[in-house]
Design a protein around this motif. Structure first.
Motif, PDB file in Angstrom:
ATOM      1  N   GLY A   1       0.776  -1.229   0.000  1.00 55.13           N
ATOM      2  CA  GLY A   1       0.000   0.000   0.000  1.00 55.13           C
ATOM      3  C   GLY A   1       0.809   1.282   0.000  1.00 55.13           C
ATOM      4  O   GLY A   1       0.272   2.343  -0.327  1.00 55.13           O
ATOM      5  N   ALA A   2       2.100   1.209   0.353  1.00 50.72           N
ATOM      6  CA  ALA A   2       2.813   2.455   0.592  1.00 50.72           C
ATOM      7  C   ALA A   2       4.152   2.610  -0.126  1.00 50.72           C
ATOM      8  O   ALA A   2       4.696   3.719  -0.136  1.00 50.72           O
ATOM      9  CB  ALA A   2       3.051   2.614   2.104  1.00 50.72           C
ATOM     10  N   TYR A   3       4.696   1.555  -0.710  1.00 49.92           N
ATOM     11  CA  TYR A   3       6.074   1.629  -1.208  1.00 49.92           C
ATOM     12  C   TYR A   3       6.215   1.101  -2.630  1.00 49.92           C
ATOM     13  O   TYR A   3       5.412   0.306  -3.095  1.00 49.92           O
ATOM     14  CB  TYR A   3       7.010   0.839  -0.282  1.00 49.92           C
ATOM     15  N   ASP A   4       7.303   1.528  -3.299  1.00 46.19           N
ATOM     16  CA  ASP A   4       7.606   1.043  -4.645  1.00 46.19           C
ATOM     17  C   ASP A   4       7.975  -0.434  -4.635  1.00 46.19           C
ATOM     18  O   ASP A   4       7.614  -1.186  -5.528  1.00 46.19           O
ATOM     19  CB  ASP A   4       8.760   1.844  -5.263  1.00 46.19           C
ATOM     20  N   PHE A   5       8.740  -0.846  -3.630  1.00 46.47           N
ATOM     21  CA  PHE A   5       9.067  -2.256  -3.419  1.00 46.47           C
ATOM     22  C   PHE A   5       9.598  -2.415  -2.005  1.00 46.47           C
ATOM     23  O   PHE A   5       9.838  -1.438  -1.304  1.00 46.47           O
ATOM     24  CB  PHE A   5      10.062  -2.806  -4.463  1.00 46.47           C
ATOM     25  N   GLY A   6       9.747  -3.656  -1.575  1.00 44.51           N
ATOM     26  CA  GLY A   6      10.285  -3.953  -0.262  1.00 44.51           C
ATOM     27  C   GLY A   6      11.718  -4.423  -0.384  1.00 44.51           C
ATOM     28  O   GLY A   6      12.121  -4.979  -1.408  1.00 44.51           O
ATOM     29  N   ALA A   7      12.499  -4.210   0.672  1.00 42.59           N
ATOM     30  CA  ALA A   7      13.881  -4.681   0.732  1.00 42.59           C
ATOM     31  C   ALA A   7      14.192  -5.104   2.160  1.00 42.59           C
ATOM     32  O   ALA A   7      13.564  -4.633   3.112  1.00 42.59           O
ATOM     33  CB  ALA A   7      14.850  -3.591   0.273  1.00 42.59           C
ATOM     34  N   LEU A   8      15.143  -6.008   2.289  1.00 44.72           N
ATOM     35  CA  LEU A   8      15.616  -6.437   3.600  1.00 44.72           C
ATOM     36  C   LEU A   8      16.955  -7.130   3.438  1.00 44.72           C
ATOM     37  O   LEU A   8      17.311  -7.569   2.343  1.00 44.72           O
ATOM     38  CB  LEU A   8      14.612  -7.355   4.307  1.00 44.72           C
ATOM     39  N   SER A   9      17.681  -7.216   4.523  1.00 42.48           N
ATOM     40  CA  SER A   9      18.920  -7.979   4.581  1.00 42.48           C
ATOM     41  C   SER A   9      18.650  -9.180   5.461  1.00 42.48           C
ATOM     42  O   SER A   9      18.266  -9.030   6.620  1.00 42.48           O
ATOM     43  CB  SER A   9      20.046  -7.119   5.163  1.00 42.48           C
ATOM     44  N   ALA A  10      18.823 -10.376   4.903  1.00 46.72           N
ATOM     45  CA  ALA A  10      18.441 -11.604   5.601  1.00 46.72           C
ATOM     46  C   ALA A  10      19.636 -12.337   6.183  1.00 46.72           C
ATOM     47  O   ALA A  10      20.694 -12.432   5.554  1.00 46.72           O
ATOM     48  CB  ALA A  10      17.709 -12.535   4.640  1.00 46.72           C
ATOM     49  N   SER A  11      19.436 -12.866   7.365  1.00 40.53           N
ATOM     50  CA  SER A  11      20.393 -13.822   7.919  1.00 40.53           C
ATOM     51  C   SER A  11      20.195 -15.144   7.178  1.00 40.53           C
ATOM     52  O   SER A  11      19.189 -15.344   6.485  1.00 40.53           O
ATOM     53  CB  SER A  11      20.119 -14.029   9.413  1.00 40.53           C
ATOM     54  N   ASP A  12      21.139 -16.054   7.333  1.00 43.81           N
ATOM     55  CA  ASP A  12      20.983 -17.368   6.710  1.00 43.81           C
ATOM     56  C   ASP A  12      19.707 -18.050   7.217  1.00 43.81           C
ATOM     57  O   ASP A  12      18.977 -18.666   6.452  1.00 43.81           O
ATOM     58  CB  ASP A  12      22.195 -18.258   6.995  1.00 43.81           C
ATOM     59  N   ALA A  13      19.423 -17.904   8.508  1.00 42.55           N
ATOM     60  CA  ALA A  13      18.241 -18.538   9.093  1.00 42.55           C
ATOM     61  C   ALA A  13      16.947 -17.916   8.560  1.00 42.55           C
ATOM     62  O   ALA A  13      15.954 -18.614   8.371  1.00 42.55           O
ATOM     63  CB  ALA A  13      18.286 -18.420  10.614  1.00 42.55           C
ATOM     64  N   GLY A  14      16.962 -16.604   8.308  1.00 46.44           N
ATOM     65  CA  GLY A  14      15.750 -15.936   7.839  1.00 46.44           C
ATOM     66  C   GLY A  14      15.496 -16.051   6.353  1.00 46.44           C
ATOM     67  O   GLY A  14      14.359 -15.903   5.896  1.00 46.44           O
ATOM     68  N   ALA A  15      16.533 -16.351   5.571  1.00 46.43           N
ATOM     69  CA  ALA A  15      16.402 -16.360   4.110  1.00 46.43           C
ATOM     70  C   ALA A  15      15.324 -17.340   3.629  1.00 46.43           C
ATOM     71  O   ALA A  15      14.585 -17.027   2.696  1.00 46.43           O
ATOM     72  CB  ALA A  15      17.743 -16.681   3.459  1.00 46.43           C
TER      73      ALA A  15
END
Length: 182
Positions: A107-121
Motif C-alpha cells: 500500500g505504501a512503497y515502490d518495493f520492499g527490501a531487507l537484509s536476511a540472515s541465513d536462518a531468515g532467508a
C-alpha cells in the motif's frame, strides 16, 4: 490461548510495549542487538504478536528508505527487527508478521527490501522475496561506498505487482545510516 497480531506506528506504541519488543529482539538475536539496530526498527509500522498472556512473541517493522536505481529515487519499505521468541519458532508467527508488513509494503512503497540472515532467508524466499543479484552501494558521508558483504543477502519484493529493479540497470544505492547500513 490464541495469539493476537497487532500493527501500529512507532508513535502509537507505549513505552512498555516498546520495552517488551526490545527485550524480545535482544533474546531473538542472542544479545546481538546494538543501539543502532534498535533505532533502525523505529519510525515505521510495527507488526507484533502477543500470546494469550499478553507477552510479545514475534515482531517485525517496516521503515522508509530511499534507494536509487538507474537514476531514479525509490521510496522503499525496508523490513527491520524481525524476530520470534525461541520457544515459539516454527509455528507460523514469522509468516504472520511478514504478511502484515507486506500489506504495508503493497500500500505504501515502490518495493520492499531487507537484509536476511541465513536462518531468515528461507522464510523470505517462501514468501516471494527475491535475492538481489547485483551490486549494492550506499551514499556514505564521503561519497558512494560499495556494500559487497550485502550482495549475497539482500532480498527484494515487488509491491502490489509493480516491477522490481533489474540488476542490469545498475546498483541499488541505499541511503546512509549509522551502524549496519543494511
Amino acid at each position: 490461548m490464541s495469539d493476537r497480531l497487532h500493527t501500529a506506528h512507532t508513535y502509537e506504541l507505549s513505552p512498555a510495549v516498546l520495552a517488551s519488543i526490545r527485550a524480545l529482539l535482544e533474546d531473538a538475536f542472542d544479545g546481538d542487538l546494538s543501539e543502532e539496530d534498535w533505532e533502525h526498527g523505529l519510525g515505521g509500522v510495527h507488526a507484533y504478536a502477543e500470546d494469550g498472556a499478553g507477552r510479545i512473541v514475534a515482531h517485525g517493522s517496516v521503515v522508509m528508505r530511499r534507494v536509487v536505481h538507474a537514476g531514479r529515487a525509490h521510496r522503499v519499505g525496508y523490513v527491520e527487527a524481525v524476530g520470534v521468541r525461541a520457544d515459539r519458532r516454527r509455528q507460523g508467527l514469522g509468516s504472520r508478521v511478514m504478511a502484515a508488513l507486506e500489506e504495508v509494503l503493497d500500500g505504501a512503497y515502490d518495493f520492499g527490501a531487507l537484509s536476511a540472515s541465513d536462518a531468515g532467508a528461507l522464510l523470505y524466499r517462501s514468501r516471494g522475496w527475491h535475492l538481489w543479484n547485483g551490486r549494492i552501494e550506499a551514499y556514505g558521508p564521503h561519497g558512494v561506498v560499495r556494500m559487497a558483504d550485502e550482495e549475497d543477502c539482500t532480498f527484494l519484493r515487488p509491491s502490489a505487482g509493480r516491477p522490481l529493479p533489474a540488476p542490469e540497470g545498475g546498483p541499488l544505492q541505499f541511503d546512509w545510516r549509522d551502524g549496519d547500513v543494511l
